[in-house]
Design an enzyme around this catalytic site. Structure first.
Site, PDB file in Angstrom:
ATOM      1  N   CYS A  74      22.844  35.817  47.545  1.00 37.97           N
ATOM      2  CA  CYS A  74      22.680  36.588  48.778  1.00 37.97           C
ATOM      3  C   CYS A  74      21.245  37.075  48.847  1.00 37.97           C
ATOM      4  O   CYS A  74      20.833  37.907  48.034  1.00 37.97           O
ATOM      5  CB  CYS A  74      23.642  37.771  48.816  1.00 37.97           C
ATOM      6  SG  CYS A  74      23.354  38.856  50.234  1.00 37.97           S
ATOM      7  N   CYS A 218      21.135  37.205  57.318  1.00 38.86           N
ATOM      8  CA  CYS A 218      21.512  36.399  56.152  1.00 38.86           C
ATOM      9  C   CYS A 218      20.244  35.785  55.580  1.00 38.86           C
ATOM     10  O   CYS A 218      19.652  34.897  56.196  1.00 38.86           O
ATOM     11  CB  CYS A 218      22.515  35.317  56.550  1.00 38.86           C
ATOM     12  SG  CYS A 218      22.968  34.205  55.194  1.00 38.86           S
TER      13      CYS A 218
END
Length: 275
Positions: A74, A218
């Site tokens: 992530c 993201c």
């Protein structure tokens, strides 16, 4: 009681827990309950800081989606992780080396408060993404019962499918994202990016994340979009990526080279909770 910190990177929000000085374990059910925005703390992902597995590294960390599933990588979380370990006095370094389940990376705290992350070398070999295709291509055809999509595919430690759209604001992100995230050609599921190219140094992007639906930002999705855009001949080495939650800068020198992502990491509050 477990001490935690709420943080966000461009609105992509996290519950960050120090597992170095605290002995903690979370079941998938507990994570789902904590992630609930009405009855829990509310977050896109939980980040668990752990001691390093390798003496050459500073930390290991684990990443859990709001649905309780553990994921590999992530980008926005990596920036928050770096800010967290420094703020909590777990390190006094400005350059931090960490591992996740997908590999190792370097995080650098900048003087202006942003964090730069070496996101590693993108994976383009279909079998390693993993994606069912005979060989690497600039674009692939993805067929569904409803329609056929033209996309690029890459992994940043987690799989991404990138679609080129004319207007990201009006793109059917929820519908198409839900359709493609579990597509049979992506055996482990996929994050779906919707990219609008403004010019060769600027894109707008929305991402439907595997296990979390659309998020405000993201980081790995931004990296994957730049990789796909460069491979397709649409983007330069350094690209500004505008996401719903804010802006990231991505730099990639090309195949075989790592991507560098720079962006903010914000502390929201500290808390404690009884599991």
């Amino acid at each position: 009681m477990i001490q935690f910190t709420k943080m966000h990177g461009l609105g992509n929000d996290f519950m960050v827990v120090d597992g170095v000085t605290q002995n903690v374990f979370f079941s998938p059910e507990q994570i789902r309950r904590l992630a609930d925005r009405n009855f829990g703390i509310g977050f896109d992902q939980l980040l668990l800081v752990e001691p390093p597995y390798d003496p050459d590294l500073d930390f290991h960390y684990r990443i859990f989606n709001a649905d309780g599933s553990e994921v590999e990588q992530c980008g926005n979380g990596a920036r928050c992780f770096a800010r967290f370990v420094r703020n909590k006095g777990l390190t006094n370094k400005n350059k931090i080396r960490v591992s996740t389940s997908s590999g190792k990376m370097t995080l650098r705290l900048e003087r202006d408060g942003t964090v730069t992350v070496n996101m590693g070398v993108p994976i383009l070999e279909p079998s390693l993404i993993p994606f069912k295709a005979k060989k690497p291509e600039k674009t692939y055809l993805l067929q569904t019962a409803q329609q056929t999509f033209l996309c690029g595919a890459a992994s940043m430690g987690n799989p991404h499918c990138v679609l080129d759209v004319e207007d990201v604001a009006s793109a059917a992100v929820a519908e198409i994202g839900a359709l493609l995230t579990k597509h049979e050609r992506f055996p482990r599921g996929v994050n779906v990016g919707f990219m609008q190219v403004i010019n060769s140094g600027h894109i707008k992007l929305r991402v439907y994340e595997r296990g979390a639906a659309e998020t405000l930002a993201c980081g790995t999705g931004a990296c994957a979009a730049v990789v796909v855009g460069q491979i397709q001949g649409k983007l330069d080495q350094q690209v500004r990526v505008d996401l719903p939650g804010g802006t990231l800068t991505i730099n990639w020198e090309g195949e075989g080279k790592p991507l560098w992502m720079t962006g903010p990491a914000q502390h929201v509050y500290d808390g404690q909770i009884q599991l």
